[in-house]
Design a protein around this motif. Structure first.
Motif, PDB file in Angstrom:
ATOM      1  N   LYS A   1       0.872  -1.184   0.000  1.00  0.00           N
ATOM      2  CA  LYS A   1       0.000   0.000   0.000  1.00  0.00           C
ATOM      3  C   LYS A   1       0.907   1.231   0.000  1.00  0.00           C
ATOM      4  CE  LYS A   1      -4.403   1.513   1.455  1.00  0.00           C
ATOM      5  NZ  LYS A   1      -5.496   1.111   0.623  1.00  0.00           N
TER       6      LYS A   1
ATOM      7  N   LEU B   1       2.397   5.176  -0.230  1.00  0.00           N
ATOM      8  CA  LEU B   1       2.098   6.555   0.158  1.00  0.00           C
ATOM      9  C   LEU B   1       2.250   7.398  -1.107  1.00  0.00           C
ATOM     10  CD1 LEU B   1       4.315   6.523   3.368  1.00  0.00           C
ATOM     11  CD2 LEU B   1       1.824   6.393   3.289  1.00  0.00           C
TER      12      LEU B   1
ATOM     13  N   GLU C   1      -6.147  13.958  -5.015  1.00  0.00           N
ATOM     14  CA  GLU C   1      -6.428  13.836  -3.571  1.00  0.00           C
ATOM     15  C   GLU C   1      -7.771  13.154  -3.339  1.00  0.00           C
ATOM     16  OE1 GLU C   1      -4.526  17.325  -0.982  1.00  0.00           O
ATOM     17  OE2 GLU C   1      -5.697  18.097  -2.676  1.00  0.00           O
TER      18      GLU C   1
ATOM     19  N   CYS D   1      -7.423   9.511  -3.887  1.00  0.00           N
ATOM     20  CA  CYS D   1      -6.687   8.881  -2.776  1.00  0.00           C
ATOM     21  C   CYS D   1      -7.568   8.739  -1.552  1.00  0.00           C
ATOM     22  CB  CYS D   1      -5.432   9.678  -2.446  1.00  0.00           C
ATOM     23  SG  CYS D   1      -4.149   9.550  -3.704  1.00  0.00           S
ATOM     24  N   ASN D   2      -8.340   9.784  -1.245  1.00  0.00           N
ATOM     25  CA  ASN D   2      -9.231   9.715  -0.081  1.00  0.00           C
ATOM     26  C   ASN D   2     -10.270   8.622  -0.246  1.00  0.00           C
ATOM     27  OD1 ASN D   2      -7.973  11.777   1.299  1.00  0.00           O
ATOM     28  ND2 ASN D   2      -9.264  13.369   0.403  1.00  0.00           N
TER      29      ASN D   2
ATOM     30  N   ASN E   1      -8.564   5.163   0.137  1.00  0.00           N
ATOM     31  CA  ASN E   1      -7.714   4.966   1.332  1.00  0.00           C
ATOM     32  C   ASN E   1      -6.227   4.959   1.056  1.00  0.00           C
ATOM     33  OD1 ASN E   1      -9.826   4.785   3.201  1.00  0.00           O
ATOM     34  ND2 ASN E   1     -10.239   2.689   2.519  1.00  0.00           N
TER      35      ASN E   1
ATOM     36  N   ILE F   1      -2.881   7.352   1.435  1.00  0.00           N
ATOM     37  CA  ILE F   1      -2.482   8.561   2.158  1.00  0.00           C
ATOM     38  C   ILE F   1      -1.616   9.441   1.276  1.00  0.00           C
ATOM     39  CG2 ILE F   1      -1.097   9.409   4.117  1.00  0.00           C
ATOM     40  CD1 ILE F   1      -1.975   6.750   5.517  1.00  0.00           C
TER      41      ILE F   1
ATOM     42  N   ALA G   1       1.026  11.650   1.452  1.00  0.00           N
ATOM     43  CA  ALA G   1       2.014  11.961   2.480  1.00  0.00           C
ATOM     44  C   ALA G   1       2.558  13.376   2.344  1.00  0.00           C
ATOM     45  CB  ALA G   1       3.160  10.958   2.427  1.00  0.00           C
TER      46      ALA G   1
ATOM     47  N   THR H   1       5.426  12.740   8.009  1.00  0.00           N
ATOM     48  CA  THR H   1       4.243  11.901   7.776  1.00  0.00           C
ATOM     49  C   THR H   1       4.660  10.470   7.438  1.00  0.00           C
ATOM     50  OG1 THR H   1       3.102  13.838   6.904  1.00  0.00           O
ATOM     51  CG2 THR H   1       2.095  11.692   6.466  1.00  0.00           C
TER      52      THR H   1
ATOM     53  N   GLU I   1       3.794   6.957   9.457  1.00  0.00           N
ATOM     54  CA  GLU I   1       3.152   5.796   8.842  1.00  0.00           C
ATOM     55  C   GLU I   1       4.003   4.554   9.016  1.00  0.00           C
ATOM     56  OE1 GLU I   1       0.062   5.588   7.675  1.00  0.00           O
ATOM     57  OE2 GLU I   1      -0.134   7.663   8.320  1.00  0.00           O
TER      58      GLU I   1
ATOM     59  N   LYS J   1       3.615   3.020  12.437  1.00  0.00           N
ATOM     60  CA  LYS J   1       2.280   2.483  12.809  1.00  0.00           C
ATOM     61  C   LYS J   1       2.291   0.967  12.834  1.00  0.00           C
ATOM     62  CE  LYS J   1      -1.084   5.988  11.573  1.00  0.00           C
ATOM     63  NZ  LYS J   1      -1.891   6.477  10.480  1.00  0.00           N
TER      64      LYS J   1
END
Lengths: 287, 278
Positions: free
Chosen positions: A213, A215, A232, A235-236, A239, A241, A243, A280, A284, A287
């Motif tokens: 996945k 960025l 954008e 991407c939203n 899902n 991100i 970055a 950012t 990530e 995480k």
């Protein structure tokens, strides 16, 4: 940890971003995997601590002392690489079908040197060193994918517990796949153009193929704000991100022409945006 | 009669498609998008696609009732597409180069070939301009068979071949069908470095060529100086323009702006002079 920077479309800013991330991450090893047109190492010239010949394939060679000119080799070559009993180097894929059918054993497959691989060490700043694994292809040779794998292997030999940042190549084919496979983090650098977005979608599909996945970094974002918005939004909705969004900044070209990473120009808006993007990315990764 | 002119760069993003599409429109030639991994040309032409053909490659299929697992096929395969295991021979289709060596060595006639689709070639028209492209399926590693299929269908007349970035297989495959080349570069240290690699390749293949400097600014003459020192024809320059970049981002051709018409006229004239066509 291996972080790879790819793009789909060429010229979106992979090398600019990879070099900057490498500076911000500090203790990393670089791998310049855009083996056809390597640029990252231009910013990190130093001493070659390793140099090896790389054979990416084979070529058929006819021994005319044994050859009787029967033409069986030409008949079986699927690549039109033998004409009038001569091997056409650029077309020969080194498959060996000709050698198999030659009952006079007049054809041999020989290793073809397709590149030289290097590991280069650059000293800079206060006792800092940068290690970069790279390659220089022989003109007119093939097998970029295999070479990318070798460049990564050489980078791994020097990690000493550090991470690797890979500067990838454009496209979606074998060279990109060889850069992607096994990576922990992927950053796709795209640009707000229709061409860039279409290419982004294709390279994204390659990432999904590899279960990665990525960025997303939208470079030169202010050249077309509505296109940036579209990226954008995509991407939203899916899902991914974003970055970072890096503005078009003439300092970037100045930095390239001085063969310095953009991070040397602390006042540059692009540098500021990339520093925020790195924060950012780190978040990530953790995480 | 055909004249095939490749538009290449080495470095990505210098403006191959920008130059290819505008030159095609100006010269009323045929457009062929050979960047099958990431084709962009159709964005600018928006052609009506009238013909579409799958691109297939052969891969070996083992008849396990005839296979004795001798492993000769795996031994002869130079691409690791066949692997001998205890239970049989494994086939890795995507690594196969379709060379046929495995079936030649199989004494039990256990190997046959099937076809699988790896991409598509498309043909269409944008007003009177013939547009063709190849598109590699995502997940396929090898673009060359798609490029070869595309180049096997070239029309007569002047063909502008929009190449992929780089200097390896994809570009070489296109250059082997080219009579001449235009190298599109940008005035940056990276542009210059990759230009030199492309020049080496064209000289090795003995293809006549010239250079177009895109995103040009008269602050930086490194490319022009390099070309002069290497005795390389300069077909012209296209000035850097933010407006040009924005237009490109929207899928508009540079030729359609008055700002750039004269640049392309000059490039075309110089190309004619060097490549000697009427």
């Amino acid at each position: 940890m291996e972080l790879v920077v790819i793009s789909g479309k060429g010229g979106t800013g992979k090398t600019t971003i990879s070099a900057a991330l490498s500076e911000l991450a500090e203790d990393v090893v670089n791998a310049d995997c855009d083996v056809d047109a390597p640029n990252l190492y231009l910013m990190y010239k130093g001493e070659n601590i390793e140099q090896e010949n790389f054979c990416g394939g084979k070529k058929a060679v006819i021994d005319y002392n044994l050859c009787i000119g029967c033409g069986m080799c030409e008949k079986h070559c699927k690549f039109d690489a033998i004409k009038h009993n001569k091997v056409i180097d650029y077309k020969c894929e080194g498959c060996g079908a000709c050698a198999v059918v030659c009952y006079k054993n007049a054809i041999k497959l020989i290793d073809e040197k397709t590149a030289e691989t290097y590991v280069t060490k650059t000293n800079y700043g206060d006792n800092k060193t940068k290690v970069i694994s790279r390659a220089e292809m022989e003109v007119g040779t093939e097998g970029s994918g295999k070479l990318v794998t070798e460049v990564r292997k050489n980078a791994k030999k020097h990690i000493e517990g550090r991470s690797i940042i890979i500067d990838g190549s454009p496209g979606i084919g074998c060279a990109v796949m060889a850069s992607l496979t096994g990576c922990d983090v992927c950053v796709i650098v795209t640009e707000p153009t229709i061409s860039g977005f279409e290419d982004f979608l294709r390279v994204l599909a390659v990432c999904e193929h590899f279960g990665i996945k990525p960025l997303v970094c939208i470079n030169k974002f202010d050249l077309n704000l509505s296109m940036t918005e579209e990226i954008e939004k995509f991407c939203n909705e899916n899902n991914f991100i974003v970055a970072g969004k890096v503005p078009f900044d003439e300092t970037v070209m100045k930095a390239i022409n001085n063969l310095k990473p953009i991070t040397y120009y602390k006042e540059s808006p692009a540098c500021t945006a990339i520093i925020n993007m790195w924060l950012t990315i780190k978040k990530e990764i953790n995480k | 009669m055909s004249l095939n002119i490749a538009i290449l760069s080495g470095k990505g993003g210098t403006g191959k498609t920008t130059v290819s599409t505008s030159l095609t429109k100006l010269l009323k030639s045929n457009y062929v998008d050979c960047d099958v991994e990431e084709p962009n040309g159709f964005i600018f032409f928006k052609p009506k696609v009238v013909k579409s053909q799958d691109v297939t490659v052969e891969y070996p299929v083992i008849d396990s009732s005839k296979c004795t697992i001798c492993g000769e096929c795996a031994k002869v395969c130079q691409f690791n597409a066949l692997c001998k295991s205890k239970n049989g021979i494994m086939v890795f289709e995507k690594l196969c180069h379709s060379c046929g060596a495995c079936s030649i060595v199989c004494k039990n006639k256990a190997l046959t070939y099937k076809e699988r689709v790896i991409g598509i070639v498309e043909e269409g028209f944008s007003k009177d301009i013939s547009c063709m492209r190849g598109v590699l399926n995502v997940g396929e590693p090898m673009a060359v068979p798609v490029i070869k299929k595309l180049l096997g269908n070239l029309k007569t007349g002047l063909n502008i071949l929009d190449c992929s970035p780089g200097t390896s297989c994809n570009v070489i495959t296109t250059l082997l069908k080219s009579d001449a080349a235009v190298l599109v570069t940008e005035p940056s240290a990276f542009g210059l470095h990759d230009l030199a690699l492309s020049v080496k390749l064209l000289r090795k293949l003995d293809i006549p060529f010239g250079v177009v400097v895109n995103k040009y600014s008269n602050q930086d003459d490194t490319i022009l100086s390099y070309c002069k020192s290497e005795d390389i024809n300069i077909f012209g320059v296209i000035p850097f323009s933010r407006e040009g970049a924005v237009n490109y981002s929207k899928g508009n051709m540079l030729l359609d702006s008055d700002e750039f018409k004269h640049c392309f006229n000059e490039i075309a004239q110089n190309m004619r002079g060097v490549f000697l066509w009427n």
